[in-house]
Motif scaffolding. Structure first.
Motif, PDB file in Angstrom:
ATOM      1  N   ASP A  41     -47.431  56.272  55.929  1.00  0.00           N
ATOM      2  CA  ASP A  41     -47.260  55.500  57.161  1.00  0.00           C
ATOM      3  C   ASP A  41     -47.694  56.299  58.386  1.00  0.00           C
ATOM      4  O   ASP A  41     -47.470  57.506  58.467  1.00  0.00           O
ATOM      5  CB  ASP A  41     -45.843  54.963  57.302  1.00  0.00           C
ATOM      6  N   THR A  42     -48.318  55.577  59.342  1.00  0.00           N
ATOM      7  CA  THR A  42     -49.064  56.284  60.390  1.00  0.00           C
ATOM      8  C   THR A  42     -48.800  55.785  61.802  1.00  0.00           C
ATOM      9  O   THR A  42     -49.527  56.129  62.719  1.00  0.00           O
ATOM     10  CB  THR A  42     -50.578  56.190  60.110  1.00  0.00           C
ATOM     11  N   GLY A  43     -47.751  54.987  62.012  1.00  0.00           N
ATOM     12  CA  GLY A  43     -47.402  54.582  63.361  1.00  0.00           C
ATOM     13  C   GLY A  43     -48.268  53.462  63.911  1.00  0.00           C
ATOM     14  O   GLY A  43     -49.037  52.832  63.190  1.00  0.00           O
ATOM     15  N   TYR A  44     -48.119  53.219  65.217  1.00  0.00           N
ATOM     16  CA  TYR A  44     -48.782  52.107  65.885  1.00  0.00           C
ATOM     17  C   TYR A  44     -50.120  52.560  66.453  1.00  0.00           C
ATOM     18  O   TYR A  44     -50.306  53.726  66.792  1.00  0.00           O
ATOM     19  CB  TYR A  44     -47.883  51.561  66.993  1.00  0.00           C
ATOM     20  N   SER A  45     -51.049  51.612  66.613  1.00  0.00           N
ATOM     21  CA  SER A  45     -52.423  51.959  66.966  1.00  0.00           C
ATOM     22  C   SER A  45     -52.526  52.621  68.339  1.00  0.00           C
ATOM     23  O   SER A  45     -53.323  53.550  68.520  1.00  0.00           O
ATOM     24  CB  SER A  45     -53.309  50.718  66.921  1.00  0.00           C
ATOM     25  N   SER A  46     -51.736  52.176  69.311  1.00  0.00           N
ATOM     26  CA  SER A  46     -51.839  52.763  70.646  1.00  0.00           C
ATOM     27  C   SER A  46     -51.326  54.192  70.688  1.00  0.00           C
ATOM     28  O   SER A  46     -51.588  54.917  71.656  1.00  0.00           O
ATOM     29  CB  SER A  46     -51.090  51.905  71.674  1.00  0.00           C
ATOM     30  N   VAL A  70     -51.124  56.712  52.760  1.00  0.00           N
ATOM     31  CA  VAL A  70     -50.423  55.703  51.970  1.00  0.00           C
ATOM     32  C   VAL A  70     -49.608  54.839  52.925  1.00  0.00           C
ATOM     33  O   VAL A  70     -49.039  55.345  53.897  1.00  0.00           O
ATOM     34  CB  VAL A  70     -49.492  56.375  50.937  1.00  0.00           C
ATOM     35  N   ASN A  71     -49.521  53.549  52.639  1.00  0.00           N
ATOM     36  CA  ASN A  71     -48.637  52.665  53.391  1.00  0.00           C
ATOM     37  C   ASN A  71     -47.577  52.068  52.494  1.00  0.00           C
ATOM     38  O   ASN A  71     -47.870  51.624  51.381  1.00  0.00           O
ATOM     39  CB  ASN A  71     -49.417  51.522  54.051  1.00  0.00           C
ATOM     40  N   THR A  72     -46.338  52.042  52.996  1.00  0.00           N
ATOM     41  CA  THR A  72     -45.282  51.307  52.304  1.00  0.00           C
ATOM     42  C   THR A  72     -45.547  49.815  52.379  1.00  0.00           C
ATOM     43  O   THR A  72     -45.250  49.061  51.453  1.00  0.00           O
ATOM     44  CB  THR A  72     -43.906  51.607  52.917  1.00  0.00           C
ATOM     45  N   HIS A  73     -46.086  49.374  53.518  1.00  0.00           N
ATOM     46  CA  HIS A  73     -46.523  47.995  53.705  1.00  0.00           C
ATOM     47  C   HIS A  73     -47.438  47.972  54.914  1.00  0.00           C
ATOM     48  O   HIS A  73     -47.585  48.982  55.618  1.00  0.00           O
ATOM     49  CB  HIS A  73     -45.333  47.039  53.864  1.00  0.00           C
ATOM     50  N   CYS A  74     -48.050  46.830  55.165  1.00  0.00           N
ATOM     51  CA  CYS A  74     -49.123  46.781  56.156  1.00  0.00           C
ATOM     52  C   CYS A  74     -48.733  45.964  57.376  1.00  0.00           C
ATOM     53  O   CYS A  74     -49.311  44.898  57.648  1.00  0.00           O
ATOM     54  CB  CYS A  74     -50.406  46.261  55.517  1.00  0.00           C
ATOM     55  N   HIS A  75     -47.741  46.441  58.108  1.00  0.00           N
ATOM     56  CA  HIS A  75     -47.450  45.933  59.436  1.00  0.00           C
ATOM     57  C   HIS A  75     -47.958  46.945  60.459  1.00  0.00           C
ATOM     58  O   HIS A  75     -48.173  48.121  60.149  1.00  0.00           O
ATOM     59  CB  HIS A  75     -45.959  45.668  59.608  1.00  0.00           C
ATOM     60  N   SER A  76     -48.115  46.477  61.686  1.00  0.00           N
ATOM     61  CA  SER A  76     -48.842  47.255  62.691  1.00  0.00           C
ATOM     62  C   SER A  76     -48.221  48.610  62.979  1.00  0.00           C
ATOM     63  O   SER A  76     -48.926  49.578  63.269  1.00  0.00           O
ATOM     64  CB  SER A  76     -48.946  46.452  63.992  1.00  0.00           C
ATOM     65  N   ASP A  77     -46.893  48.718  62.906  1.00  0.00           N
ATOM     66  CA  ASP A  77     -46.234  49.984  63.230  1.00  0.00           C
ATOM     67  C   ASP A  77     -46.306  50.995  62.092  1.00  0.00           C
ATOM     68  O   ASP A  77     -45.926  52.162  62.275  1.00  0.00           O
ATOM     69  CB  ASP A  77     -44.773  49.752  63.633  1.00  0.00           C
ATOM     70  N   HIS A  78     -46.797  50.577  60.943  1.00  0.00           N
ATOM     71  CA  HIS A  78     -46.924  51.477  59.792  1.00  0.00           C
ATOM     72  C   HIS A  78     -48.383  51.847  59.490  1.00  0.00           C
ATOM     73  O   HIS A  78     -48.628  52.870  58.867  1.00  0.00           O
ATOM     74  CB  HIS A  78     -46.309  50.835  58.545  1.00  0.00           C
ATOM     75  N   MET A  79     -49.317  51.014  59.938  1.00  0.00           N
ATOM     76  CA  MET A  79     -50.719  51.251  59.568  1.00  0.00           C
ATOM     77  C   MET A  79     -51.609  51.518  60.772  1.00  0.00           C
ATOM     78  O   MET A  79     -52.826  51.642  60.642  1.00  0.00           O
ATOM     79  CB  MET A  79     -51.265  50.046  58.801  1.00  0.00           C
ATOM     80  N   LEU A 111     -50.729  39.444  58.565  1.00  0.00           N
ATOM     81  CA  LEU A 111     -50.408  40.831  58.931  1.00  0.00           C
ATOM     82  C   LEU A 111     -49.599  40.926  60.221  1.00  0.00           C
ATOM     83  O   LEU A 111     -49.324  42.036  60.684  1.00  0.00           O
ATOM     84  CB  LEU A 111     -51.706  41.637  59.073  1.00  0.00           C
ATOM     85  N   TRP A 112     -49.216  39.792  60.808  1.00  0.00           N
ATOM     86  CA  TRP A 112     -48.415  39.735  62.035  1.00  0.00           C
ATOM     87  C   TRP A 112     -49.150  40.400  63.208  1.00  0.00           C
ATOM     88  O   TRP A 112     -48.526  41.015  64.065  1.00  0.00           O
ATOM     89  CB  TRP A 112     -47.063  40.402  61.876  1.00  0.00           C
ATOM     90  N   LEU A 113     -50.449  40.261  63.284  1.00  0.00           N
ATOM     91  CA  LEU A 113     -51.203  40.884  64.375  1.00  0.00           C
ATOM     92  C   LEU A 113     -51.312  39.895  65.533  1.00  0.00           C
ATOM     93  O   LEU A 113     -50.377  39.778  66.312  1.00  0.00           O
ATOM     94  CB  LEU A 113     -52.544  41.390  63.867  1.00  0.00           C
ATOM     95  N   GLN A 118     -49.551  41.629  68.245  1.00  0.00           N
ATOM     96  CA  GLN A 118     -49.570  43.032  67.868  1.00  0.00           C
ATOM     97  C   GLN A 118     -50.999  43.418  67.502  1.00  0.00           C
ATOM     98  O   GLN A 118     -51.852  42.551  67.317  1.00  0.00           O
ATOM     99  CB  GLN A 118     -48.605  43.296  66.711  1.00  0.00           C
ATOM    100  N   HIS A 119     -51.252  44.713  67.390  1.00  0.00           N
ATOM    101  CA  HIS A 119     -52.626  45.178  67.265  1.00  0.00           C
ATOM    102  C   HIS A 119     -52.715  46.310  66.245  1.00  0.00           C
ATOM    103  O   HIS A 119     -51.778  47.081  66.074  1.00  0.00           O
ATOM    104  CB  HIS A 119     -53.143  45.659  68.621  1.00  0.00           C
ATOM    105  N   ALA A 120     -53.856  46.398  65.586  1.00  0.00           N
ATOM    106  CA  ALA A 120     -54.176  47.514  64.692  1.00  0.00           C
ATOM    107  C   ALA A 120     -55.686  47.609  64.586  1.00  0.00           C
ATOM    108  O   ALA A 120     -56.388  46.584  64.641  1.00  0.00           O
ATOM    109  CB  ALA A 120     -53.560  47.326  63.315  1.00  0.00           C
ATOM    110  N   GLU A 121     -56.180  48.825  64.436  1.00  0.00           N
ATOM    111  CA  GLU A 121     -57.609  49.013  64.204  1.00  0.00           C
ATOM    112  C   GLU A 121     -57.897  48.763  62.732  1.00  0.00           C
ATOM    113  O   GLU A 121     -57.201  49.274  61.852  1.00  0.00           O
ATOM    114  CB  GLU A 121     -58.045  50.427  64.600  1.00  0.00           C
ATOM    115  N   ARG A 122     -58.941  48.002  62.475  1.00  0.00           N
ATOM    116  CA  ARG A 122     -59.276  47.656  61.097  1.00  0.00           C
ATOM    117  C   ARG A 122     -59.687  48.901  60.314  1.00  0.00           C
ATOM    118  O   ARG A 122     -60.320  49.809  60.856  1.00  0.00           O
ATOM    119  CB  ARG A 122     -60.414  46.632  61.088  1.00  0.00           C
TER     120      ARG A 122
END
Length: 314
Positions: A41-46, A70-79, A111-113, A118-122
């Motif tokens: 898990d890698t936090g939020y994109s900003s 690795v991600n536990t799941h793919c929501h914006s605050d984890h990926m 993905l709840w974006l 919410q936002h994430a870089e692809r």
């Protein structure tokens, strides 16, 4: 850069490092192994560059590279940091099998974006992790366990030798990740996930948010009570989901103008759709209800112009 928050008791295996973040960024777990350093898990994109800077601290990775995300799941605050870490280190990204298609298709609703503003870089998926499989990370053996509910494709990772669980948002010390009321079977799935965790014999949990904790039985009891409360009242479940989404946006933006809040809520699909399906309020009444409930909980403050998060209670 946000500070790391170290904890001392109980001790973790020497190859396991936890970067405790906040409610905008999921915790990152560093699993050290020569030639195969893994970050879960890698936090939020900003805050992706903050994630990178924290990983480079000497007590985490220092100058060592990341070989796998690795991600536990793919929501914006984890990926949210996945793309930056993959570019920086040239490392692959592994997500749960149930999430791989959503990432490849970049399904921003599932993905709840944009669905929740919410936002994430692809990023590219290089590996899919399968429930029931074992993975060697940090010199330890981790079993991937299906953990649907908050995210129907989520996994948790359990190290039986250390009785250590990386729980993502399936279990926190005082709850679990929001479960959306319009997902058929999600609440019962969340209860089933709690049952699976209860059967493991866990002694220490590294959650997606908050400090690592013991007291697993008490944490599970609190979660079971929440499941029953939501099961009895779908409107309460919807209000909770919308308050969580609004708090997330406040943590990202730091403040929202009160004068445009009702229009903002009506422009974002999750608020508009849940209000129509479960609450039936005018946009202004919805905004006032959410603000009042969050203010009573001590999670937000407002002045004449703005709504702001109370960070210590977020």
């Amino acid at each position: 850069m946000e500070p790391t928050r170290p904890f001392q008791i109980p001790p973790l295996p020497i190859t396991v490092r936890v970067i405790v973040r906040d409610w905008l960024n999921a915790n990152s777990i560093v699993l050290l192994q020569p030639g195969h350093n893994v970050v879960v898990d890698t936090g939020y994109s900003s805050h992706a560059y903050q994630t990178l800077a924290l990983l480079r601290l000497q007590e985490h990775l220092g100058d060592e590279p990341v070989q796998l995300v690795v991600n536990t799941h793919c929501h914006s605050d984890h990926m949210g940091g996945n793309a930056l870490l993959a570019r920086t280190y040239g490392c692959p990204v592994a997500v749960p099998e149930g999430e791989g298609r959503l990432i490849r298709e970049w399904d921003t609703r599932a993905l709840w974006l944009d669905y929740a503003d919410q936002h994430a870089e692809r990023f590219a998926v290089d590996e899919e992790l399968v429930a029931g499989s074992r993975y060697g990370w940090g010199g330890l053996s981790w079993e991937a366990i299906a953990a649907p509910g908050h995210d129907m494709g989520a996994l948790v990772f359990y190290c039986e030798a250390e009785r250590l669980l990386i729980s993502g948002d399936a279990l926190w010390e005082n709850g679990f990740g929001v479960v959306l009321p319009d997902q058929p079977g999600a609440l019962e799935a969340a209860r089933g996930t709690l049952d699976r965790i209860a059967a493991l014999g866990v002694s220490l949990v590294i959650p997606g948010h908050g400090q690592p904790f013991t007291g697993i039985t008490s944490a599970l009891d609190r979660c079971y009570q929440r499941v029953e409360a939501f099961k009895a009242d779908s409107a309460r479940m919807a209000r909770h989901a919308l308050k969580v989404m609004l708090m997330f946006t406040l943590l990202e933006r730091r403040r929202l103008p009160l004068s445009t809040l009702s229009g903002y809520l009506d422009s974002v699909p999750v608020y508009r759709e849940y209000n129509r399906a479960y609450l039936g309020l005018a946009p202004g009444a919805l905004a006032e209800m959410l603000v009042n409930e969050l203010q009573r909980a001590g999670a937000v403050a407002r002045n004449a112009e703005f709504l702001m998060p109370v960070v210590g209670n977020a």
